[in-house]
Design a protein around this motif. Structure first.
Motif, short mmCIF file in Angstrom:
data_model
loop_
_atom_site.label_atom_id
_atom_site.label_comp_id
_atom_site.label_asym_id
_atom_site.label_seq_id
_atom_site.Cartn_x
_atom_site.Cartn_y
_atom_site.Cartn_z
N GLN A 152 1.18 7.80 135.48
CA GLN A 152 1.69 8.43 136.71
C GLN A 152 0.54 9.09 137.46
O GLN A 152 -0.21 9.89 136.88
CB GLN A 152 2.78 9.44 136.35
N SER A 187 0.99 10.73 140.65
CA SER A 187 1.46 11.95 141.29
C SER A 187 1.92 12.96 140.24
O SER A 187 2.17 12.62 139.08
CB SER A 187 2.62 11.64 142.25
N GLU A 218 7.41 12.51 139.62
CA GLU A 218 7.86 11.16 139.94
C GLU A 218 9.29 10.97 139.44
O GLU A 218 9.67 11.50 138.38
CB GLU A 218 6.94 10.13 139.30
#
Length: 458
Positions: free
Chosen positions: A114, A116, A119
């Motif tokens: 991931q 960000s 999420e």
């Protein structure tokens, strides 16, 4: 359906539209509700994560926070659960009462990939769907991730409950809408049914009952048009009856004169002094009789010609007018003629246009005091090139109540005459896509004919 009554057709269309709308809502609303509640679930999960971060995360990973835990923080939502897991450490030693081990490893892989901080994800586990949010956090300078999740059970329950209520509401609305739709159908069809009865009576020549509709919409305008037609039919019937009486009298008078003068000649009596003058009276009356009969026959001929295409051929209008003037000017030699023309050519049936000019000029000669003027020229009228022919006399004006109906057949003229010459003019001009109008001048009356200009063939 077209063989059913109009009220039934209108009701059926309205009911069909309501039914289609209800079916579309029934098909689209469940998915819209699920999408709405899905967004709400994600928002609730993220809000819970935010509250949990503000409240304080545990000092080590692997601790579990379930929404049904009575000892947990009071700020937790009862539909959202949380699990705090390390990001780069083997978690096979952990076990969950809610989520399977392989899902936790899958979530750890997602957290590692991931990019960000937060999420959203969705996963089908068995017969249920799991909505979860992975948020990257730091625990004692070590990367970890907070897995917050909620099941679709709550969403499906809400969507199902609302959809059932919607079905009930739509069913009630659909059933109750039948009553106003039936009323609306009858309201719209009632004046049309009334108009149908009036038109049927008019078709049976029972047109003495007025057509009255207290409306200003399209149906009211239709009723007003039918009422105008009824009034014109009444006037025409009265005019036809008077015409028949007048024609009978007009035909009877010259016949009586001819017979009486012929009988006098046989008896050796000359009412006009001598044989020549007496025979001249017989000839004049014969010409009058012939013209009346010829006009009646020509009007009947036009009824036949109007159903067939006009025989178009180019000819010089100025020459035709000159020929007609030369034939008619002898009837009143004291009249002064003023003719101005541009030597124009028009397209049409020359025989019929000859009849038009003859009838107009005969009318002008009858009423002129001392002069008749004719002008022919090209002009531009209503965004169209036309040949404009104006014929005017210096006689008395036409009564205002006669101006609007002067070209109608069987209408009474200013001197009480029931000639049909101008109605023949109107019919021929219309058949050639031309127009004719009449107006009073300061001194006299003017007829104006506008004929489309002949287009040159390529």
């Amino acid at each position: 359906m077209k063989n059913r009554s109009l009220a039934f057709q209108i009701w059926l269309v309205i009911s069909g539209i309501l039914l289609v709308i209800s079916l579309l809502l029934a098909m689209l609303f469940p998915s819209a509700l699920r999408q709405f509640f899905t967004d709400e679930i994600y928002t609730s999960i993220e809000n819970e994560q935010h509250i949990l971060k503000e409240y304080g995360l545990p000092s080590r990973s692997g601790e579990y926070y379930f929404s049904n835990d009575e000892n947990g923080p009071s700020l937790r939502n009862r539909t959202v659960d949380h699990i705090l897991l390390p990001e780069n450490v083997d978690i096979s030693y952990l076990s969950s009462r809610v989520l399977p081990q392989d899902f936790l490893r899958h979530a750890q892989e997602l957290a590692q990939d991931q990019e960000s901080t937060v999420e959203r994800y969705e996963k089908d586990l068995g017969n249920r769907t799991l909505f979860y949010v992975i948020s990257k956090v730091i625990i004692k300078d070590q990367p970890a991730f907070l897995l917050s999740f909620s099941w679709d059970t709550y969403r499906n329950a809400l969507a199902s409950a609302l959809f059932k209520q919607l079905l009930v509401v739509m069913s009630i609305v659909f059933l109750l809408s039948w009553i106003p739709s039936i009323w609306l159908a009858k309201y719209l069809s009632r004046p049309l049914v009334s108009l149908e009865r009036h038109v049927k009576r008019i078709a049976e020549q029972e047109w003495h009952e007025p057509v009255a509709l207290d409306r200003t919409d399209e149906i009211g305008k239709l009723g007003s048009s039918i009422e105008q037609m009824r009034q014109r039919l009444i006037r025409k019937e009265e005019a036809q009856q008077t015409l028949l009486q007048n024609i009978s009298h007009d035909l009877k008078t010259p016949v009586m004169v001819i017979r009486s003068y012929a009988q006098s000649i046989q008896d050796g009596i000359y009412p006009k002094g001598d044989l020549s003058n007496t025979v001249q009276v017989i000839e004049d009356e014969s010409l009058k009789l012939e013209k009346k009969i010829r006009d009646l026959l020509y009007l009947t001929k036009l009824d036949y010609l109007s159903a067939h295409p006009v025989n178009h051929e180019p000819f010089a209008l100025s020459e035709l007018i000159g020929e007609v003037v030369d034939r008619l000017r002898w009837s009143r030699t004291e009249i002064q003629w003023d003719i101005r023309d541009d030597r124009v050519t028009i397209d049409g049936d020359k025989e019929q246009w000859t009849k038009v000019i003859e009838n107009i000029l005969e009318n002008q000669i009858r009423y002129a005091d001392s002069s008749i003027s004719i002008s022919v020229h090209k002009s531009f009228y209503e965004e169209m090139d036309v040949v404009e022919c104006c014929i005017a006399n210096d006689g008395p004006p036409i009564e205002e109540n006669v101006l609007s109906t002067i070209f109608e057949p069987f209408e009474k003229g200013s001197k009480g005459e029931f000639g049909i010459g101008l109605s023949i003019v109107k019919r021929i001009v219309t058949m050639h896509n031309a127009t004719i109008s009449v107006q009073n001048l300061d001194k006299g009356v003017s007829f104006t004919i506008r004929i489309p200009v002949l287009q040159a063939k390529p």
